[in-house]
Design an enzyme around this catalytic site. Structure first.
Site, mmCIF file in Angstrom:
data_model
loop_
_atom_site.group_PDB
_atom_site.id
_atom_site.type_symbol
_atom_site.label_atom_id
_atom_site.label_comp_id
_atom_site.label_asym_id
_atom_site.label_seq_id
_atom_site.Cartn_x
_atom_site.Cartn_y
_atom_site.Cartn_z
ATOM 1 N N GLY A 50 0.735 -1.093 0.027
ATOM 2 C CA GLY A 50 0.058 0.001 -0.131
ATOM 3 C C GLY A 50 1.035 1.270 0.014
ATOM 4 O O GLY A 50 2.009 1.176 -0.673
ATOM 5 N N GLU A 51 0.315 2.097 0.536
ATOM 6 C CA GLU A 51 1.311 3.408 0.727
ATOM 7 C C GLU A 51 2.099 3.534 2.040
ATOM 8 O O GLU A 51 1.050 3.613 2.953
ATOM 9 C CB GLU A 51 0.745 4.737 0.311
ATOM 10 C CG GLU A 51 0.567 5.010 -1.200
ATOM 11 C CD GLU A 51 1.996 4.726 -1.917
ATOM 12 O OE1 GLU A 51 2.909 5.294 -1.402
ATOM 13 O OE2 GLU A 51 1.753 4.152 -3.023
ATOM 14 N N CYS A 82 6.515 -4.975 0.752
ATOM 15 C CA CYS A 82 6.721 -3.626 -0.010
ATOM 16 C C CYS A 82 6.400 -2.501 0.905
ATOM 17 O O CYS A 82 7.258 -2.344 1.866
ATOM 18 C CB CYS A 82 5.626 -3.435 -1.194
ATOM 19 S SG CYS A 82 6.178 -2.007 -2.321
ATOM 20 N N ARG A 109 13.448 3.587 -0.014
ATOM 21 C CA ARG A 109 12.129 3.793 -0.523
ATOM 22 C C ARG A 109 12.199 3.934 -2.160
ATOM 23 O O ARG A 109 12.935 4.677 -2.708
ATOM 24 C CB ARG A 109 11.021 4.690 0.192
ATOM 25 C CG ARG A 109 10.731 4.354 1.451
ATOM 26 C CD ARG A 109 9.720 5.499 1.971
ATOM 27 N NE ARG A 109 8.509 5.561 1.105
ATOM 28 C CZ ARG A 109 7.984 6.896 1.269
ATOM 29 N NH1 ARG A 109 8.344 7.819 1.510
ATOM 30 N NH2 ARG A 109 6.716 6.816 0.467
ATOM 31 N N ILE A 138 6.568 -2.944 -7.455
ATOM 32 C CA ILE A 138 5.848 -1.845 -7.920
ATOM 33 C C ILE A 138 6.544 -0.545 -7.022
ATOM 34 O O ILE A 138 6.174 -0.556 -5.608
ATOM 35 C CB ILE A 138 4.313 -2.035 -7.596
ATOM 36 C CG1 ILE A 138 4.027 -3.014 -8.435
ATOM 37 C CG2 ILE A 138 3.607 -0.637 -7.620
ATOM 38 C CD1 ILE A 138 2.521 -3.485 -8.476
ATOM 39 N N HIS A 174 5.504 -8.059 -4.295
ATOM 40 C CA HIS A 174 4.297 -8.299 -3.809
ATOM 41 C C HIS A 174 3.829 -9.616 -4.233
ATOM 42 O O HIS A 174 3.000 -10.064 -5.252
ATOM 43 C CB HIS A 174 3.332 -7.395 -4.639
ATOM 44 C CG HIS A 174 3.454 -5.939 -4.311
ATOM 45 N ND1 HIS A 174 3.090 -5.643 -3.294
ATOM 46 C CD2 HIS A 174 4.238 -4.903 -4.944
ATOM 47 C CE1 HIS A 174 3.121 -4.117 -3.050
ATOM 48 N NE2 HIS A 174 3.803 -3.741 -4.121
ATOM 49 N N GLU A 176 1.204 -11.085 -2.936
ATOM 50 C CA GLU A 176 -0.341 -11.001 -3.065
ATOM 51 C C GLU A 176 -0.778 -10.987 -4.422
ATOM 52 O O GLU A 176 -1.990 -11.034 -4.763
ATOM 53 C CB GLU A 176 -0.790 -10.126 -2.128
ATOM 54 C CG GLU A 176 -0.656 -8.483 -2.414
ATOM 55 C CD GLU A 176 0.741 -8.045 -2.047
ATOM 56 O OE1 GLU A 176 1.728 -8.851 -1.746
ATOM 57 O OE2 GLU A 176 0.868 -6.928 -1.765
#
Lengths: 194, 294
Positions: A50-51, A82, A109, A138, A174, A176
């Site tokens: 996510g963020e 992530c 990051r 990502i 990721h 997922e």
């Protein structure tokens, strides 16, 4: 009959449902963790993609920060993907504040560039048998430095993108987002052994 | 070997934004306020939609200087808008390294028949839709994320509700159909059969779907989540309010906790005056941005 192991997915923001689907696919019971009391039933916790800035702010706001941190320190297995890796790190490159700060790694990051540089690559992950693992990166972080008790489980082009420190697991990519559930099964085994 | 620009990488980026709020900003200072308020991304613009409405004339891609300043100011993803069908504005934004392109009806369309062939790009695109047919045409062109259009720059949620309800209802209908009916429904919607077949199996859109166009309060954001949105775009609402930082935080929290009504009551208190808003019946047909798109 043996009851299913309950895995929590931090449900603040990001790819929550994807992790929940994969954990169910490998035979876990899933609880979405929105409040501190949701942690009570949980044997292991996933911090999803996510963020990280958004999730980091909201876990503090909703009094999840201390309960999650203390459960991890008491040995609850945790898996950060992530943004989740960034939440776990003790140090963030060129940034003063950190989030949970429990894992002995320094992360950078957006380390591979912006979204147009985001990529897929097949990696060998230590502890997984069979074919290379399809990793989806990502705006991904990488591990710049690690403590002596941290094992590297995956690298990409010489960069550290997967680490384990005792019962803490973190990947830059990721799991997922792929159909390959081997890393979720690996985490479930970690939880069952803990 | 690394592969960039795959569907999984493009769609995955949108999946990481779920349950989040994407805020329109027009400079670095606003971008920092949005990031501090908990936005998952910002949309860099020259003007917010309500000012585009007020200004009239042709609305185009923002000056790259503004987009660059925003990209430098924040670490969260930065989106920017190109005109519908404007292949070159899209290439310019891609070359600048924006994280997501919005091929948007808020700007004046550059092509009256065709949208950008988004499969040709490494950068992902989000596109607006009023109904499922439009959403699936955009996905067929390569859109990696959909947002229901609403009516931008009005501060009026009624069109956003209509478009979200329409899409959700059409999804349910396809999931419940017999497979025999899908080809005819594909003709009816003007959308590819293969995508209908996928929806028939999964019951959901193959990409993330945010709500946009008219969100003016935290309750509006929560309403769109309740109706099935994966997240919310807030355009004019935040920086047209009295206290953007407080308002932005309230919208972020409302989006993530849309079923917690005690919290929503607290979040809705003392926010000052929201944007005035426009009653839709006072808008002429040529003032409706949502009608743009084919």
């Amino acid at each position: 009959m043996r009851s299913l192991t309950t895995i929590g997915i931090l449900d603040v923001q990001g790819a929550v449902r994807e992790h929940a689907d994969r954990m169910r696919a490998v035979g876990a019971d899933v609880v979405l963790v929105k409040h501190a009391q949701d942690l009570d039933a949980v044997k292991g916790l996933i911090l999803p993609g996510g963020e990280s800035t958004t999730i980091g702010k909201l876990i503090r706001k909703y009094d999840l920060y201390e309960p999650i941190r203390s459960r991890i320190e008491q040995g609850m297995p945790v898996f950060g993907t992530c943004a989740g890796m960034i939440l776990l790190a003790k140090s963030i490159h060129q940034q003063d504040d950190v989030h949970l700060g429990v894992m002995d790694i320094t992360v950078d990051r957006n380390s591979f560039g912006r979204q147009r540089e985001s990529f897929e690559a097949d990696l060998n992950v230590a502890g997984l048998s069979g074919d290379a693992y399809p990793a989806v990166f990502i705006r991904a972080p990488q591990v710049l430095a690690k403590g002596e008790h941290v094992d590297v489980i995956a690298t990409y082009d010489g960069h550290i993108v997967g680490v384990r420190e005792n019962s803490m697991l973190a990947t830059s990519f990721h799991p997922e987002l792929t159909e390959d559930t081997r890393l979720h099964a690996y985490f479930l085994a970690m939880v069952n052994e803990a | 070997m690394a592969v960039v620009g795959t569907d999984r990488v493009k769609r995955g980026m949108a999946q990481m934004q779920k349950n989040g709020v994407i805020m329109d900003v027009i400079n670095a200072e606003q971008a920092k306020i949005a990031e501090a308020a908990g936005a998952v991304a910002v949309m860099a613009l020259e003007r917010v939609p309500s000012d585009i409405r007020a200004a009239g004339g042709v609305a185009r891609m923002a000056d790259p200087t503004i987009v660059e300043q925003v990209m430098k100011a924040v670490t969260i993803p930065v989106m920017a808008k190109c005109r519908i069908g404007h292949i070159v504005e899209a290439r310019i934004l891609e070359a600048m390294g924006v994280d997501y392109i919005d091929e948007s009806e808020v700007l004046t369309p550059a092509d009256d028949k065709f949208h950008v062939n988004k499969r040709d790009y490494t950068v992902p695109f989000v596109c607006g839709a009023r109904d499922l047919g439009e959403a699936l045409r955009r996905i067929a062109e390569g859109a990696a994320m959909i947002r229901t259009k609403g009516e931008p720059g009005t501060g009026n949620i009624v069109e956003a509700v209509k478009h979200m309800r329409t899409v959700q209802s059409q999804l349910r209908k396809i999931a419940a159909m017999s497979e025999d009916e899908l080809v005819a429904e594909s003709k009816n919607l003007g959308a590819p059969y293969e995508l209908l077949l996928e929806i028939h199996k999964t019951g959901t859109l193959p990409v993330v779907n945010f709500a946009a166009g008219g969100v003016a309060t935290p309750a509006d954001a929560a309403l769109m989540m309740e109706l099935g949105a994966d997240g919310v775009f807030v355009g004019s609402g935040i920086f047209k309010s009295d206290n953007p930082e407080k308002f932005g935080r309230a919208v972020v929290e409302a989006t993530m906790n849309f079923k917690d009504y005690d919290l929503l009551a607290k979040l809705s208190k003392d926010l000052g005056t929201p944007m005035k808003g426009i009653e839709l019946s006072t808008l002429g047909a040529n003032e409706r941005m949502a009608e743009r798109g084919w």
